[in-house]
Write an enzyme that holds these catalytic residues in place. Sequence first.
Site, mmCIF file in Angstrom:
data_model
loop_
_atom_site.group_PDB
_atom_site.id
_atom_site.type_symbol
_atom_site.label_atom_id
_atom_site.label_comp_id
_atom_site.label_asym_id
_atom_site.label_seq_id
_atom_site.Cartn_x
_atom_site.Cartn_y
_atom_site.Cartn_z
ATOM 1 N N ARG A 83 11.479 3.623 8.918
ATOM 2 C CA ARG A 83 11.278 2.443 8.085
ATOM 3 C C ARG A 83 11.735 2.754 6.662
ATOM 4 O O ARG A 83 11.171 3.645 6.021
ATOM 5 C CB ARG A 83 9.789 2.047 8.101
ATOM 6 C CG ARG A 83 9.417 0.957 7.127
ATOM 7 C CD ARG A 83 7.922 0.646 7.220
ATOM 8 N NE ARG A 83 7.563 -0.448 6.338
ATOM 9 C CZ ARG A 83 6.853 -0.310 5.203
ATOM 10 N NH1 ARG A 83 6.423 0.877 4.810
ATOM 11 N NH2 ARG A 83 6.565 -1.361 4.471
ATOM 12 N N HIS A 127 10.530 -3.729 -1.348
ATOM 13 C CA HIS A 127 9.451 -2.767 -1.596
ATOM 14 C C HIS A 127 9.404 -2.522 -3.105
ATOM 15 O O HIS A 127 9.618 -1.418 -3.585
ATOM 16 C CB HIS A 127 9.671 -1.484 -0.796
ATOM 17 C CG HIS A 127 8.437 -0.644 -0.609
ATOM 18 N ND1 HIS A 127 8.018 -0.194 0.627
ATOM 19 C CD2 HIS A 127 7.541 -0.146 -1.498
ATOM 20 C CE1 HIS A 127 6.916 0.545 0.477
ATOM 21 N NE2 HIS A 127 6.617 0.583 -0.813
ATOM 22 N N GLU A 172 3.566 -5.196 1.139
ATOM 23 C CA GLU A 172 2.332 -5.295 0.346
ATOM 24 C C GLU A 172 2.418 -6.255 -0.828
ATOM 25 O O GLU A 172 2.338 -5.833 -1.991
ATOM 26 C CB GLU A 172 1.917 -3.908 -0.167
ATOM 27 C CG GLU A 172 1.663 -2.885 0.925
ATOM 28 C CD GLU A 172 1.062 -1.592 0.384
ATOM 29 O OE1 GLU A 172 1.007 -1.418 -0.836
ATOM 30 O OE2 GLU A 172 0.647 -0.768 1.208
ATOM 31 N N ASN A 300 -0.422 -1.471 6.388
ATOM 32 C CA ASN A 300 -0.497 -0.192 5.693
ATOM 33 C C ASN A 300 -1.961 0.102 5.436
ATOM 34 O O ASN A 300 -2.681 -0.741 4.885
ATOM 35 C CB ASN A 300 0.241 -0.251 4.355
ATOM 36 C CG ASN A 300 1.744 -0.434 4.522
ATOM 37 O OD1 ASN A 300 2.264 -0.372 5.640
ATOM 38 N ND2 ASN A 300 2.439 -0.649 3.429
ATOM 39 N N TYR A 302 -4.951 2.949 4.061
ATOM 40 C CA TYR A 302 -5.321 4.208 3.423
ATOM 41 C C TYR A 302 -6.826 4.421 3.341
ATOM 42 O O TYR A 302 -7.330 5.487 3.663
ATOM 43 C CB TYR A 302 -4.696 4.301 2.019
ATOM 44 C CG TYR A 302 -3.190 4.405 2.090
ATOM 45 C CD1 TYR A 302 -2.565 5.627 2.276
ATOM 46 C CD2 TYR A 302 -2.403 3.262 2.063
ATOM 47 C CE1 TYR A 302 -1.189 5.721 2.411
ATOM 48 C CE2 TYR A 302 -1.013 3.348 2.187
ATOM 49 C CZ TYR A 302 -0.420 4.586 2.364
ATOM 50 O OH TYR A 302 0.938 4.676 2.502
ATOM 51 N N GLU A 366 2.431 2.073 7.477
ATOM 52 C CA GLU A 366 2.157 3.211 6.589
ATOM 53 C C GLU A 366 0.749 3.711 6.829
ATOM 54 O O GLU A 366 -0.175 2.918 6.966
ATOM 55 C CB GLU A 366 2.223 2.832 5.093
ATOM 56 C CG GLU A 366 3.578 2.599 4.544
ATOM 57 C CD GLU A 366 3.552 2.244 3.054
ATOM 58 O OE1 GLU A 366 2.593 2.631 2.355
ATOM 59 O OE2 GLU A 366 4.488 1.569 2.615
HETATM 60 C C1 GBH Z 1 1.407 1.974 -0.532
HETATM 61 O O1 GBH Z 1 0.586 1.289 -1.368
HETATM 62 C C2 GBH Z 1 2.842 1.724 -0.856
HETATM 63 O O2 GBH Z 1 3.434 0.794 0.020
HETATM 64 C C3 GBH Z 1 3.676 2.961 -0.956
HETATM 65 O O3 GBH Z 1 4.888 2.673 -1.601
HETATM 66 C C4 GBH Z 1 2.897 4.036 -1.647
HETATM 67 O O4 GBH Z 1 3.669 5.166 -1.933
HETATM 68 C C5 GBH Z 1 1.731 4.383 -0.784
HETATM 69 O O5 GBH Z 1 0.991 3.275 -0.444
HETATM 70 C C6 GBH Z 1 0.795 5.416 -1.372
HETATM 71 O O6 GBH Z 1 0.171 4.934 -2.526
HETATM 72 O O7 GBH Z 1 -9.000 2.950 -5.486
HETATM 73 O O8 GBH Z 1 -9.960 3.343 -3.337
HETATM 74 O O9 GBH Z 1 -9.781 1.081 -4.172
HETATM 75 C C7 GBH Z 1 -0.774 1.507 -1.221
HETATM 76 C C8 GBH Z 1 -1.583 0.696 -2.186
HETATM 77 C C9 GBH Z 1 -3.663 1.872 -1.689
HETATM 78 C C10 GBH Z 1 -3.550 -0.053 -3.158
HETATM 79 C C11 GBH Z 1 -5.170 1.813 -1.783
HETATM 80 C C12 GBH Z 1 -5.014 -0.137 -3.198
HETATM 81 C C13 GBH Z 1 -7.086 1.023 -3.076
HETATM 82 C C14 GBH Z 1 -7.603 2.350 -3.464
HETATM 83 N N1 GBH Z 1 -2.999 0.694 -2.081
HETATM 84 N N2 GBH Z 1 -5.639 1.101 -2.903
HETATM 85 S S1 GBH Z 1 -9.222 2.401 -4.152
#
Ligand code: GBH
Length: 460
Positions: A83, A127, A172, A300, A302, A366
């Site tokens: 991707r 992006h 996003e 995506n 995290y 992601e």
């Molecule tokens: C992605 O964004 C992007 O698509 C990518 O380009 C980037 O490199 C990657 O992630 C890593 O950052 O402070 O606990 O509330 C992720 C964006 C991640 C935004 C989690 C909001 C909340 C974290 N998000 N975040 S918190």
Amino acid sequence: TSAQPAPVGISFPDGFVWGAATASYQIEGAAREDGRGPSIWDTFSRTPGKVHAGHTGDIACDHYHRYPEDVAIMADLGLASYRFSVAWPRIQPDGTGPVNVRGLDFYDRLTDELLGKGIDPVVTLYHWDLPQTLEDRGGWTNRETAEAFAEYAQIVHARLGDRVGTWTTLNEPWCSAYLGYASGIHAPGVQNPASALTAVHHLLLGHGLAARALRSAGAQNLSITLNPCEVSPLDPESAADRDAARLIDGLANRIFLDPLLRGQYPADVLEHISRLTDLSHIKDGDEAIINAPIELLGINFYTPSYVSAKPGHPGAPDYPGSDGIAFRKPVGPVTDMGWQIEPASLTRLLTRIHRDYPGTPLLITENGAAYPEVPSENGEVHDLRRIEYIDAHLRACHDAIAAGVDLRGYFAWSLMDNFEWAEGYAKRFGIVHVDYTTQQRVLKDSAKWYREVIRRNGLE
Ligand code: GBH
């Protein structure tokens, strides 16, 4: 800590797609080459104080020149799919008007290199690197940006559509709108809640217009990638905390998912945002455009969020109108981004999306973790914590599949260390290590481990 039972081996469905992801501004470099125009991230990263240590994407991983080596690494890992995103300012340096053929040539070469190694390209059209000329006219607060995006999408498809099967419009839009125009921690660095909400709509409209254009050009596998977040009340027994979670869930998730997959903004979200801006930017018929059919929803993931009602609290700058709501500080182990690690949240999120928005297959576009590794003397990178993070999230995906979720694949973020936006090169998400002085790539232990996961289509 008490003894945990050893995890059992699991396998994924036949045809489950194993991939890795990157984005143009984060890896390409060559910022002034072959007719590329400036993007909002060039401007932002050159503005003092915006990006860690003044880092820019001028050189990044030099992928623009080193793509054959990078594709060879992907092949070595056995990736089924890759991707990547196309930089709009390489294709139309001013965002509209003349096409820069040398920009298209690069993605043409990259596509052929991938196909030559049996790797399926998944192309993201946006992006975050908006042509600066468009930002000068208001960027995503201007409806014309949505129309320009559809034209640009068509241009890229006309060149690559014979070889690229899967198209993602936006990555996003939450980040583009709220981090770009509300908190301002991302380009273009605007801090105006009303602008952010207008941007949400124009991003979604841009998606819909682009999807329609791609469809009529014959594209068959259309998608958008969101970063939905499980938002939970800190105290599930508290009605005020539950209301706070519902409000944030509306701004984080339903404001995107509902118009995309149900053709309508949720009433409670419209009510909330109408207190912050008038809704005149939402025209009759827009929701139907946004509701364009898609074949896949990219996710995506995290970390989750926990919120509570806290009268007098200023709220979160990236959530317009969230005053009176507090976000819990991460609990337990966090990654180098400070993000809480909670894999079970991914299972719940996937299950919820599958339940509330049935019928659209899902794809993890992601997932991954930043850790500050340095290669050892012999050049190895022992990133056990990243292996554990991905392993746990793959098990969470498998749990979702077992619960009936139609999940089609998993893309690790990221193939290689890269420009982590406001964090510059200080945060390393790669499964491949990049030495920014020599541009040498080294497979981290996680890359070697991922190769085995792919080979056996599962975990031991
Ligand atoms: C992605 O964004 C992007 O698509 C990518 O380009 C980037 O490199 C990657 O992630 C890593 O950052 O402070 O606990 O509330 C992720 C964006 C991640 C935004 C989690 C909001 C909340 C974290 N998000 N975040 S918190």
